[in-house]
Design a protein around this motif. Sequence first.
Motif, short mmCIF file in Angstrom:
data_model
loop_
_atom_site.label_atom_id
_atom_site.label_comp_id
_atom_site.label_asym_id
_atom_site.label_seq_id
_atom_site.Cartn_x
_atom_site.Cartn_y
_atom_site.Cartn_z
N VAL A 384 43.73 48.73 39.68
CA VAL A 384 43.20 47.51 40.31
C VAL A 384 41.68 47.50 40.40
CG1 VAL A 384 45.31 47.12 41.65
CG2 VAL A 384 43.47 48.50 42.64
N ARG A 385 41.01 48.54 39.91
CA ARG A 385 39.55 48.59 39.94
C ARG A 385 39.00 48.90 38.57
NH1 ARG A 385 37.26 52.01 45.16
NH2 ARG A 385 37.64 50.43 46.76
N PRO A 386 37.86 48.31 38.21
CA PRO A 386 37.21 48.72 36.97
C PRO A 386 36.88 50.21 37.02
CG PRO A 386 36.17 46.75 37.88
CD PRO A 386 37.11 47.28 38.93
N GLY A 387 37.03 50.89 35.90
CA GLY A 387 36.70 52.32 35.86
C GLY A 387 37.85 53.23 36.21
N GLU A 388 38.98 52.67 36.69
CA GLU A 388 40.15 53.51 36.90
C GLU A 388 40.81 53.75 35.55
OE1 GLU A 388 41.34 52.30 41.50
OE2 GLU A 388 42.44 51.40 39.85
N VAL A 561 45.94 30.74 36.07
CA VAL A 561 44.51 30.70 35.79
C VAL A 561 43.82 31.64 36.78
CG1 VAL A 561 42.41 29.30 35.75
CG2 VAL A 561 44.58 28.35 34.90
N VAL A 562 43.09 32.61 36.26
CA VAL A 562 42.32 33.53 37.11
C VAL A 562 40.89 32.99 37.21
CG1 VAL A 562 41.33 35.84 37.29
CG2 VAL A 562 43.72 35.55 36.57
N ASP A 563 40.44 32.77 38.45
CA ASP A 563 39.07 32.27 38.71
C ASP A 563 38.26 33.39 39.32
OD1 ASP A 563 36.76 30.99 39.39
OD2 ASP A 563 37.71 29.35 40.50
N ARG A 564 37.50 34.10 38.50
CA ARG A 564 36.75 35.26 38.99
C ARG A 564 35.70 34.87 40.01
NH1 ARG A 564 34.09 38.39 34.28
NH2 ARG A 564 33.09 39.48 36.01
N THR A 565 35.25 33.62 40.00
CA THR A 565 34.23 33.19 40.96
C THR A 565 34.76 33.16 42.38
OG1 THR A 565 34.73 30.81 40.76
CG2 THR A 565 33.18 31.76 39.16
N GLN A 566 36.08 33.14 42.54
CA GLN A 566 36.67 33.10 43.87
C GLN A 566 36.88 34.49 44.46
OE1 GLN A 566 37.20 30.45 45.71
NE2 GLN A 566 36.59 28.99 44.13
N SER A 567 36.72 35.52 43.63
CA SER A 567 36.91 36.89 44.12
C SER A 567 35.65 37.39 44.81
CB SER A 567 37.26 37.83 42.97
OG SER A 567 37.35 39.17 43.44
N LYS A 568 35.81 38.00 45.97
CA LYS A 568 34.70 38.59 46.71
C LYS A 568 34.71 40.11 46.61
CE LYS A 568 33.32 34.57 48.27
NZ LYS A 568 34.29 33.71 47.56
N ASP A 569 35.52 40.63 45.70
CA ASP A 569 35.63 42.08 45.55
C ASP A 569 34.36 42.62 44.90
OD1 ASP A 569 36.32 44.70 45.06
OD2 ASP A 569 38.35 44.24 44.42
N PRO A 570 33.60 43.46 45.60
CA PRO A 570 32.33 43.94 45.04
C PRO A 570 32.49 44.84 43.83
CG PRO A 570 32.84 45.08 47.10
CD PRO A 570 33.84 43.98 46.97
N VAL A 571 33.70 45.36 43.59
CA VAL A 571 33.87 46.25 42.44
C VAL A 571 33.94 45.47 41.13
CG1 VAL A 571 35.07 47.94 43.87
CG2 VAL A 571 36.40 46.34 42.47
N THR A 576 31.88 43.39 34.24
CA THR A 576 33.32 43.49 34.05
C THR A 576 33.79 42.31 33.21
OG1 THR A 576 33.51 44.50 36.24
CG2 THR A 576 35.54 43.80 35.18
N SER A 577 34.43 42.58 32.09
CA SER A 577 34.82 41.51 31.17
C SER A 577 35.88 40.60 31.79
CB SER A 577 35.36 42.11 29.88
OG SER A 577 36.60 42.75 30.11
N ASP A 578 35.96 39.38 31.29
CA ASP A 578 36.96 38.43 31.79
C ASP A 578 38.39 38.96 31.60
OD1 ASP A 578 35.04 36.67 32.65
OD2 ASP A 578 35.16 35.35 30.90
N PRO A 579 38.73 39.53 30.44
CA PRO A 579 40.09 40.08 30.32
C PRO A 579 40.39 41.18 31.33
CG PRO A 579 39.10 39.82 28.15
CD PRO A 579 38.01 39.58 29.14
N ASP A 580 39.39 42.03 31.62
CA ASP A 580 39.60 43.08 32.61
C ASP A 580 39.78 42.49 34.00
OD1 ASP A 580 39.59 45.15 30.85
OD2 ASP A 580 37.51 45.76 31.21
N ILE A 585 43.13 41.46 38.68
CA ILE A 585 43.58 40.55 39.74
C ILE A 585 45.10 40.40 39.72
CG2 ILE A 585 43.57 38.11 40.45
CD1 ILE A 585 40.56 38.08 39.92
N ARG A 586 45.69 40.29 38.53
CA ARG A 586 47.15 40.22 38.45
C ARG A 586 47.79 41.52 38.96
NH1 ARG A 586 49.05 36.15 34.17
NH2 ARG A 586 47.13 35.13 33.47
N ASN A 587 47.21 42.68 38.58
CA ASN A 587 47.73 43.95 39.08
C ASN A 587 47.61 44.05 40.59
OD1 ASN A 587 48.44 44.85 36.56
ND2 ASN A 587 46.76 46.30 36.33
#
Length: 627
Positions: A384-388, A561-571, A576-580, A585-587
């Motif tokens: 659920v995090r980039p870099g994992e 539809v995943v809207d990355r602008t709505q995420s407040k997760d600092p990680v 971080t690419s859109d596919p990632d 977010i789905r995970n």
Amino acid sequence: MLFRDSAAAVAAEALAGSLAFRLTEQFVRAHGYRPSPSEVRSWERSIPALASALNDSGLSQVEMLLEYALPLNSKRADVVLAGTHPRTGEPSYVVVELKQWSQVWPDESDPTLCRLDDGNQRARLNPIDQVQGYCHYLINFNGVLSQHPKRLQGVAYLHNATENGVAALRKTGEDAYGTLFTADRRGDFLDYLKAQLSEESGAPAADDLVQGKIGPSQQLMAVAAQEVRSREQFVLLDEQKVAYRSVLNAVRRAKRANHKEVVVVTGGPGTGKSVIALSLLGELYRQGVPALHATGSSSFTTTMRRVAGARKREVQDLFKYFNSFMAAEPNSIDVLICDEAHRIRETSANRYTRAESRTGKPQIDELIDVAHVPVFLLDEHQVVRPGEMGTVEEIRAAAERKGLNFNVVPLDSQFRCGGSDAYLKWVVRLLGLESGGPVEWNPDGKMLLEVVDSPEELEAFLQERRSQGYGARMSAGYCWKWSDAKPGEPLPADVRIGDWTRPWNLKGNRSVMGAPPSALWATDPAGFGQVGCVYTAQGFEYDWSGVILGPDLVWRDGNWVVDRTQSKDPVLKRATSDPDVDRLIRNTYKVLLTRGMIGTVIYSTDSQTRAKLRELVEPLAGAAVPV
């Protein structure tokens, strides 16, 4: 349970050629997919063999419960026989594990495992041990049997085998819960059945068993201390026990040959990875084998230290973090059990790491190097995090670079979500993590699901469950800012949906205004007042789970539809690419939607998404909601 009737009726169905068809139909309805050809063959060949034995024994009215589902577990016993004991007149039950095997040998180093003469080198659990596990599990979880454990017996019936072909399996040890019979000993098997069951109808005893009170699942944190410090309280079944024994055997081999070996145990949420980890740690600790437990989760490690090491400081020291081994000497411990290994990072360095300690060494290499037998338990769909980067392939590649033996043990059955395979498949289809798109939820009697129209309704629903003695938590996607709580002041109500406001769980390791520290949000009853995020919920379970889908994941024109602008997760950085971001977010929502043991309640902040969920999920009104 896929089918239930008397031995006479089952034999008649088999003779007419309709039994396998009926079981297949029920299987698809219960699980949402077709059974494997080998399973259908077992229904066509093994069940008639057992029904014939019962009828030849004069036990035609004994009730046969076919593919009996173990409570709060997706495992199924082949057959449970229900009837009346010929001597006591009390209900009597026999769990039967059926095998078509004709020749099988126990593992050379471990009689609880065995291997077939089929060219497949995969270890399998000894059927005696398998049926013993089912019996112990039923006694633990079915009130009818927990009160009267002597009413239950267990047998493994290898109806194609000769004594010469399988006799060595008995080295594991037979008892009332596990006895082996073969084709050579069919007469003895008939005598055994007549000693346990009478000619009377078994329907009343079967009714009692089916209606028996199901005990609450033994949640991980509640028994951790006893598990580590005293004796095993979890019953490991089938591939869980194979994984457990595989690790213990690897430890023995490593000691004997003075070489390293890497073991990876894979499985989805609730398949028992952490149960296996604790069982291993407890056994190794009792044997005096130097072993440590490590995770990449502050919440999980803190909770394990608090519960398992409540009275013994040395027990707390068994629980580490993945980044604890940067300066450790190679092979300084015998076994390192890496739980939640999907959370392994690229390196152990962080912003607090001194420059001289930033070696750039991969964290996977550190974990492999520190132990003679490193064990990784993971679920690749919980990243659920980039870099994992805790994946089977990453660990395999690291082991191969070092020339180490590498062993993967997959887990299939799961204990979370009421043991409902159907619910887990529904979740992954819902989120597009498997092909085919969302499907309607077909209640399976194991997991309850509800969609609500407001956060107030979600909270009220969970509060009602809590008033009935159940545990419950609310969690949400990371779509709202997360402010720091200040001592002496009310918790900041950051999660705002209309007029409804609630605080996130605390960030730190101190309690504030009665709210538990972050690491204990999932296990402390006071955690209900705050909304949890994926980082505090991951790895834990509770009876009822309320999940808020935020505006970062909405349903539009037949697709998510995943809207990355709505995420407040600092990680989730700009890099971080859109596919990632889409995958993470789905995970995240998969993790949140699979925390509940009894039921899940879903609310989406988006009206179109709620409408879609309403199409898929019928209201619970009138359903059997536990009270």
